[in-house]
Write an enzyme that holds these catalytic residues in place. Structure first.
Site, short mmCIF file in Angstrom:
data_model
loop_
_atom_site.label_atom_id
_atom_site.label_comp_id
_atom_site.label_asym_id
_atom_site.label_seq_id
_atom_site.Cartn_x
_atom_site.Cartn_y
_atom_site.Cartn_z
N GLY A 48 0.77 -1.24 0.00
CA GLY A 48 0.00 0.00 0.00
C GLY A 48 0.80 1.28 0.00
N TRP A 81 2.32 2.98 -2.40
CA TRP A 81 1.95 3.93 -3.46
C TRP A 81 0.52 4.43 -3.27
CZ3 TRP A 81 4.04 3.43 -9.08
CH2 TRP A 81 5.43 3.47 -9.06
N ASP A 97 -4.44 -5.99 -6.12
CA ASP A 97 -3.27 -6.85 -5.98
C ASP A 97 -3.76 -8.28 -5.78
OD1 ASP A 97 -0.05 -6.08 -4.96
OD2 ASP A 97 -0.75 -8.16 -4.96
N ASP A 102 -6.50 -11.11 -9.40
CA ASP A 102 -5.74 -10.91 -10.63
C ASP A 102 -6.59 -10.09 -11.61
OD1 ASP A 102 -4.49 -11.11 -13.09
OD2 ASP A 102 -4.04 -13.25 -12.90
N ASP A 132 3.63 -0.67 -9.58
CA ASP A 132 4.94 -1.01 -9.02
C ASP A 132 5.09 -2.53 -8.98
OD1 ASP A 132 7.40 -0.10 -8.02
OD2 ASP A 132 6.78 -0.42 -5.95
N LYS A 192 6.82 0.49 -13.08
CA LYS A 192 8.15 -0.07 -12.88
C LYS A 192 8.49 -1.04 -14.01
CE LYS A 192 8.90 -2.75 -9.20
NZ LYS A 192 9.29 -2.83 -7.77
#
EC number: 2.1.1.166
Length: 206
Positions: free
Chosen positions: A60, A62, A80, A96, A121, A161
């Site tokens: 958490g 971000w 997530d 997912d 990320d 990322k």
């Protein structure tokens, strides 16, 4: 280097890491918060009142930063496969997002609104074998970019990322096809020996 030596080095770096110490002091859930803070300082990605989608959000770090900046007039929709403790101002969907049921939940939370920003990320579980890890990481980035195309409003932004290596140049080109401006950033909080960088793409063309 043996796995035990490598793990020991990581633990030593972790506990001596100034960003880890700062995150504990500042109340952030992870050192990754400072990566987004720096990206936002440089590229003005997040503004008050915006709608932000955070992919690979757990634990958490971000989402915390995004929720603080968008404020009460904005919203953060996070996802997530791992569980995440609740955060004020953050709607979280565990699962997912490539699965239809999870995607539908995310889109339902967004409602009629399109996102101003999609952030990711995400990283795969690393084996330490580049030929195995790089394709996995690029796959996650491609999924995040697809999600950005699905949810972003025209003019929106994307920050993700990515690990430099095979497929990186092609990814940058793919981003340039659908965004007006694409930058590659290496935040100070990224460990120097890591191949990790962040793509910042602004001005979604639709």
């Amino acid at each position: 280097m043996s796995r035990s030596k490598s793990s020991g080095r990581w633990l030593q770096e972790h506990f001596n890491d100034q960003y880890v110490k700062d995150s504990q002091k500042d109340g952030y859930r992870s050192r990754a918060s400072y990566k987004l803070i720096e990206l936002n300082d440089k590229d003005k990605l997040i503004k008050s009142g915006q709608t932000v989608v955070d992919l690979g959000a757990a634990p958490g770090g971000w989402s915390q930063v995004a929720a603080q900046i968008v404020g009460d007039g904005g919203r953060v929709v996070a996802s997530d496969i791992l569980p995440m403790d609740s955060l004020a101002g953050v709607d979280f969907v565990q699962g997912d997002f490539t699965e239809e049921a999870v995607l539908e939940q995310l889109l339902e939370l967004l409602g009629e609104a399109k996102a101003d920003l999609v952030i990711s990320d995400m990283a795969p579980n690393m084996s330490g074998i580049a030929d195995v890890d790089q394709p996995k990481s690029m796959y996650l980035v491609e999924l995040a970019l697809d999600m950005a195309k699905t949810t972003l409003k025209i003019g929106g932004s994307f920050a993700c990322k990515v690990f430099q290596g095979e497929g990186f140049d092609e990814l940058v080109l793919a981003c340039r096809e659908c965004f007006q401006k694409v930058l590659v950033r290496k935040p100070s909080a990224s460990r120097p020996r890591s191949r990790e960088v962040y793509i910042v793409a602004k001005g979604y063309k639709g």
